[in-house]
Design an enzyme around this catalytic site. Sequence first.
Site, PDB file in Angstrom:
ATOM      1  N   CYS A  82       0.968  -1.307  -0.136  1.00 64.37           N
ATOM      2  CA  CYS A  82       0.152  -0.104   0.132  1.00 64.37           C
ATOM      3  C   CYS A  82       0.938   1.575  -0.608  1.00 64.37           C
ATOM      4  CB  CYS A  82      -0.890  -0.048   1.319  1.00 64.37           C
ATOM      5  SG  CYS A  82      -2.276  -0.002   0.928  1.00 64.37           S
ATOM      6  N   CYS A 163      -3.312   1.213  -2.855  1.00 62.86           N
ATOM      7  CA  CYS A 163      -3.507   1.636  -1.850  1.00 62.86           C
ATOM      8  C   CYS A 163      -4.048   2.879  -1.229  1.00 62.86           C
ATOM      9  CB  CYS A 163      -4.646   1.058  -1.152  1.00 62.86           C
ATOM     10  SG  CYS A 163      -2.888  -0.353  -0.814  1.00 62.86           S
TER      11      CYS A 163
END
Length: 248
Positions: A82, A163
Amino acid sequence: IYKWHYSGLNRWHGAGSTADFQKIIQERCDTYTQTIRPGSRSRNCQAIRQAFMSAFISKDPCKATKEDYNSLINLAPPTVPCGQQVFWSKTKELAHEYAKRRRLMTLEDTLLGYLADGLRWCGEPGSSDLNIWSCPDWRKDCRTNYVSVFWEVLSERFAESACNTVRVVLNGSLENAFDSMSIFGRVEAPNLRPQVELEAWLVHDTGKPPSDSCSGSSIRKLKSILDGRNVKFRCMDNLSRDQFLQRS
Ligand code: N1C
């Protein structure tokens, strides 16, 4: 001559497959899994090479589909931790330098991106070999060729997995830093998930004035694509290459 030219191995307008394609894939895979990312889940390079070959060997080189690459991508999905992703468009070398310095990851830092980077490949119906003489050109022959479809489907999966905050390095020395026909414009930006934040960096050649900015029409277009998906957007412009690498 006519018949040979139009039905033979030389009929496409693009350069042929990279010599020793299979061997390069196998060697890059071994290097990546043993040296570059030894910590990553152990992967079977022989299976990956075989899945890559099965995707296009013996097939019409102008009829590639995303599904052709399903088994290959399932063996090594292009996902990264992420917040570490770096996208780029017309700034390949700079984006890679930036990612390396910041310990971030471009698509070429994932296994399949690393394997295919800079290579060309296509097959031929009725043959179990690669065509080393010519492969379809995106403009002159067909867009649905195996190299283009590979980067499209891999880029799509890469973007879908983003993300937190991700970045894109764009070329501020072009009149349109954002190109809606590029892979970043057509495939990656439209596949970012809601709530992701995209930071765009417009970087121009050192010693020249920039040709595009965050308030220009190309970036407004990017912003509107992202607004439609609830992706947050920040934009930084007027950075020379040196400033970007040192201060960003
Ligand atoms: O079309 P682009 O760039 O906007 O594509 C770049 C964008 C990046 O963010 C990558 O994640 O799409 C991904 N990507 C690659 O990683 C890649 N490696 C090599 C897309 N294309 C890639 N290539 C080849 O370069 C491929 O043949 C494609 O057509 C070009 C992309 O050039 P671009 O216009 O600078």
